[in-house]
Design an enzyme around this catalytic site. Sequence first.
Site, PDB file in Angstrom:
ATOM      1  N   SER A 158       3.922  21.665  10.823  1.00 29.61           N
ATOM      2  CA  SER A 158       4.075  20.513   9.933  1.00 29.61           C
ATOM      3  C   SER A 158       3.508  19.287  10.624  1.00 29.61           C
ATOM      4  O   SER A 158       3.467  19.225  11.861  1.00 29.61           O
ATOM      5  CB  SER A 158       5.556  20.285   9.613  1.00 29.61           C
ATOM      6  OG  SER A 158       5.751  19.038   8.963  1.00 29.61           O
ATOM      7  N   TYR A 166      14.508  18.280  12.262  1.00 30.20           N
ATOM      8  CA  TYR A 166      13.374  18.980  11.642  1.00 30.20           C
ATOM      9  C   TYR A 166      12.098  18.700  12.437  1.00 30.20           C
ATOM     10  O   TYR A 166      11.341  19.627  12.751  1.00 30.20           O
ATOM     11  CB  TYR A 166      13.194  18.544  10.192  1.00 30.20           C
ATOM     12  CG  TYR A 166      11.981  19.175   9.549  1.00 30.20           C
ATOM     13  CD1 TYR A 166      11.941  20.543   9.305  1.00 30.20           C
ATOM     14  CD2 TYR A 166      10.866  18.407   9.215  1.00 30.20           C
ATOM     15  CE1 TYR A 166      10.818  21.138   8.739  1.00 30.20           C
ATOM     16  CE2 TYR A 166       9.739  18.998   8.657  1.00 30.20           C
ATOM     17  CZ  TYR A 166       9.727  20.357   8.414  1.00 30.20           C
ATOM     18  OH  TYR A 166       8.608  20.943   7.867  1.00 30.20           O
TER      19      TYR A 166
END
Length: 251
Positions: A140, A153
């Site tokens: 990501s 995250y």
Amino acid sequence: MKGYAFITGASAGFGEAIAETLANEGYNLIIAARRTERLEALKSRLNHLSIDVQIVTMDVRNEAEVTTAVASLAENVQNHIEILVNNAGLAVGRGPIDQGISDDWERMIDTNVKGLLYVTKAVVPFLKMQKHGHIVNIASIAGKEVYPGGNVYCASKHAVDALSRSMRIDLVPYGIKVTNIAPGAAETEFSMVRFKGDEQTAKSVYEGYKPLQAEDIADTVHYCANLPEHVCINSVVMTCTSQANSFYLYK
């Protein structure tokens, strides 16, 4: 005839799109996820293609499940795995570190980091035996930068980025490529999971601009996996045109 692509998190989103794209290019598939009915539906949609589709029901967070699932594949399938796509991942919750929920943290770390490790450990021996292959880790943009409320995250995806670089060192003697793909904002079930079923909040994330679609990531995986044998794309950061970095979107 092309070999097998082993794809985790194949029941939806990026994983489903990657499976469809590679299938249409003639790859046989090993599609893995927790939701068997979704995998069956995907296999049914691919029935018109002259490929083999193996379904593996497993939770990447459970090492024993992963080990058993990979070991249960027929030897001729194991020995023809060419691509591993570590796609299974999620974000759960968003907010300041002192307001974090331990269960959310554990789900993200167990899926995004430990799950990737368990699957890679189980599959890599077959790639090493063949002296070739390709591992694609779906990371990501949050693994390149951080943003407010994204603490754990972001940390988990930074770990994926570091693991991709480490794997490349470990596996380069065996001719195995490792590619880290880091998408920005993409419209999938991601926000529904992050906001725990709050449809209105999840939908608002994508308002005012056109985000990446799952097919965009699938096309990138396909491109990276089909370069000449001597070429490896090590890392890709991809965003929609409206996104400048991990937290700035022009709407």
